[in-house]
Design a protein around this motif. Structure first.
Motif, mmCIF file in Angstrom:
data_model
loop_
_atom_site.group_PDB
_atom_site.id
_atom_site.type_symbol
_atom_site.label_atom_id
_atom_site.label_comp_id
_atom_site.label_asym_id
_atom_site.label_seq_id
_atom_site.Cartn_x
_atom_site.Cartn_y
_atom_site.Cartn_z
ATOM 1 N N ILE A 158 -6.215 5.373 7.955
ATOM 2 C CA ILE A 158 -6.155 5.809 9.356
ATOM 3 C C ILE A 158 -6.552 7.269 9.527
ATOM 4 C CG2 ILE A 158 -4.505 4.024 10.007
ATOM 5 C CD1 ILE A 158 -2.310 6.138 9.950
ATOM 6 N N GLN A 159 -7.038 7.869 8.464
ATOM 7 C CA GLN A 159 -7.620 9.212 8.487
ATOM 8 C C GLN A 159 -6.631 10.306 8.906
ATOM 9 O OE1 GLN A 159 -10.976 8.287 11.001
ATOM 10 N NE2 GLN A 159 -12.271 7.926 9.220
ATOM 11 N N VAL A 160 -5.468 10.304 8.243
ATOM 12 C CA VAL A 160 -4.491 11.383 8.385
ATOM 13 C C VAL A 160 -4.041 11.775 6.977
ATOM 14 C CG1 VAL A 160 -3.664 10.630 10.659
ATOM 15 C CG2 VAL A 160 -2.502 9.808 8.604
ATOM 16 N N SER A 161 -3.189 12.781 6.885
ATOM 17 C CA SER A 161 -2.682 13.183 5.572
ATOM 18 C C SER A 161 -1.509 12.300 5.154
ATOM 19 C CB SER A 161 -2.231 14.646 5.607
ATOM 20 O OG SER A 161 -1.067 14.775 6.396
ATOM 21 N N ASN A 189 4.457 10.411 5.765
ATOM 22 C CA ASN A 189 5.825 10.689 5.324
ATOM 23 C C ASN A 189 6.700 11.142 6.484
ATOM 24 O OD1 ASN A 189 7.913 12.821 4.199
ATOM 25 N ND2 ASN A 189 7.503 11.327 2.586
ATOM 26 N N THR A 190 6.203 12.045 7.331
ATOM 27 C CA THR A 190 7.023 12.539 8.445
ATOM 28 C C THR A 190 7.248 11.457 9.502
ATOM 29 O OG1 THR A 190 5.093 13.527 9.538
ATOM 30 C CG2 THR A 190 6.414 14.969 8.139
ATOM 31 N N ILE A 235 0.839 -1.191 0.000
ATOM 32 C CA ILE A 235 0.000 0.000 0.000
ATOM 33 C C ILE A 235 0.880 1.249 0.000
ATOM 34 C CG2 ILE A 235 -1.986 -1.091 1.118
ATOM 35 C CD1 ILE A 235 -1.194 0.229 3.720
ATOM 36 N N THR A 236 0.369 2.301 -0.581
ATOM 37 C CA THR A 236 1.096 3.565 -0.669
ATOM 38 C C THR A 236 0.905 4.372 0.613
ATOM 39 O OG1 THR A 236 -0.782 4.788 -1.573
ATOM 40 C CG2 THR A 236 0.665 3.648 -3.164
ATOM 41 N N GLN A 237 1.694 5.431 0.726
ATOM 42 C CA GLN A 237 1.526 6.346 1.858
ATOM 43 C C GLN A 237 0.109 6.919 1.847
ATOM 44 O OE1 GLN A 237 4.602 9.332 1.573
ATOM 45 N NE2 GLN A 237 6.064 8.092 2.713
ATOM 46 N N ALA A 238 -0.373 7.289 0.668
ATOM 47 C CA ALA A 238 -1.706 7.877 0.556
ATOM 48 C C ALA A 238 -2.793 6.889 0.978
ATOM 49 C CB ALA A 238 -1.951 8.361 -0.866
ATOM 50 N N THR A 248 -0.384 7.533 20.507
ATOM 51 C CA THR A 248 -0.694 6.132 20.790
ATOM 52 C C THR A 248 -1.861 5.660 19.928
ATOM 53 O OG1 THR A 248 0.035 6.451 23.063
ATOM 54 C CG2 THR A 248 -1.288 4.495 22.619
ATOM 55 N N VAL A 249 -2.880 6.490 19.799
ATOM 56 C CA VAL A 249 -4.056 6.120 19.002
ATOM 57 C C VAL A 249 -3.657 5.878 17.548
ATOM 58 C CG1 VAL A 249 -6.277 6.936 18.110
ATOM 59 C CG2 VAL A 249 -5.686 7.291 20.514
ATOM 60 N N LEU A 250 -2.839 6.772 17.003
ATOM 61 C CA LEU A 250 -2.398 6.628 15.619
ATOM 62 C C LEU A 250 -1.544 5.369 15.445
ATOM 63 C CD1 LEU A 250 -2.774 8.118 13.000
ATOM 64 C CD2 LEU A 250 -0.768 9.482 13.536
ATOM 65 N N ALA A 251 -0.654 5.106 16.377
ATOM 66 C CA ALA A 251 0.179 3.903 16.315
ATOM 67 C C ALA A 251 -0.679 2.645 16.368
ATOM 68 C CB ALA A 251 1.198 3.908 17.452
ATOM 69 N N LEU A 252 -1.704 2.658 17.210
ATOM 70 C CA LEU A 252 -2.602 1.505 17.300
ATOM 71 C C LEU A 252 -3.396 1.308 16.011
ATOM 72 C CD1 LEU A 252 -3.836 1.970 20.958
ATOM 73 C CD2 LEU A 252 -2.495 0.038 20.094
ATOM 74 N N LYS A 253 -3.817 2.403 15.385
ATOM 75 C CA LYS A 253 -4.521 2.296 14.113
ATOM 76 C C LYS A 253 -3.622 1.673 13.051
ATOM 77 C CE LYS A 253 -7.839 6.106 14.530
ATOM 78 N NZ LYS A 253 -8.261 7.391 13.935
ATOM 79 N N MET A 254 -2.356 2.078 13.012
ATOM 80 C CA MET A 254 -1.419 1.505 12.047
ATOM 81 C C MET A 254 -1.220 0.020 12.314
ATOM 82 S SD MET A 254 1.517 4.323 11.457
ATOM 83 C CE MET A 254 1.205 5.791 12.393
ATOM 84 N N ALA A 255 -1.054 -0.336 13.566
ATOM 85 C CA ALA A 255 -0.874 -1.747 13.916
ATOM 86 C C ALA A 255 -2.078 -2.568 13.471
ATOM 87 C CB ALA A 255 -0.646 -1.884 15.418
#
Length: 66
Positions: free
Chosen positions: A23-26, A31-32, A14-17, A42-49
């Motif tokens: 996960i509903q971010v840009s 990229n950053t 999957i691409t960055q986009a 923590t919430v974002l990390a859990l969504k990625m996991a």
């Protein structure tokens, strides 16, 4: 903090986009995070996991001194 987000994306093909949409971010946020300039919440990390079906520790690793 180190991460292997790029590797996880490659495994899932999957691409960055696409990850950003899931996960509903840009795309810039992804990229950053990949470049180590931004440590996700923590919430974002859990969504990625959840997207990659792995534990957070399989994506992110504390470096010495973190």
């Amino acid at each position: 903090m180190k991460n292997n987000l790029r590797v996880q994306r490659a495994i899932k093909n999957i691409t960055q986009a696409e990850l950003a949409d899931l996960i509903q971010v840009s795309r810039q946020t992804i990229n950053t995070i990949e470049s180590g300039k931004y440590v996700p919440s923590t919430v974002l990390a859990l969504k990625m996991a959840r997207v990659f079906n792995v534990r957070v520790e399989e994506i992110f690793d504390l470096e010495e001194g973190d």
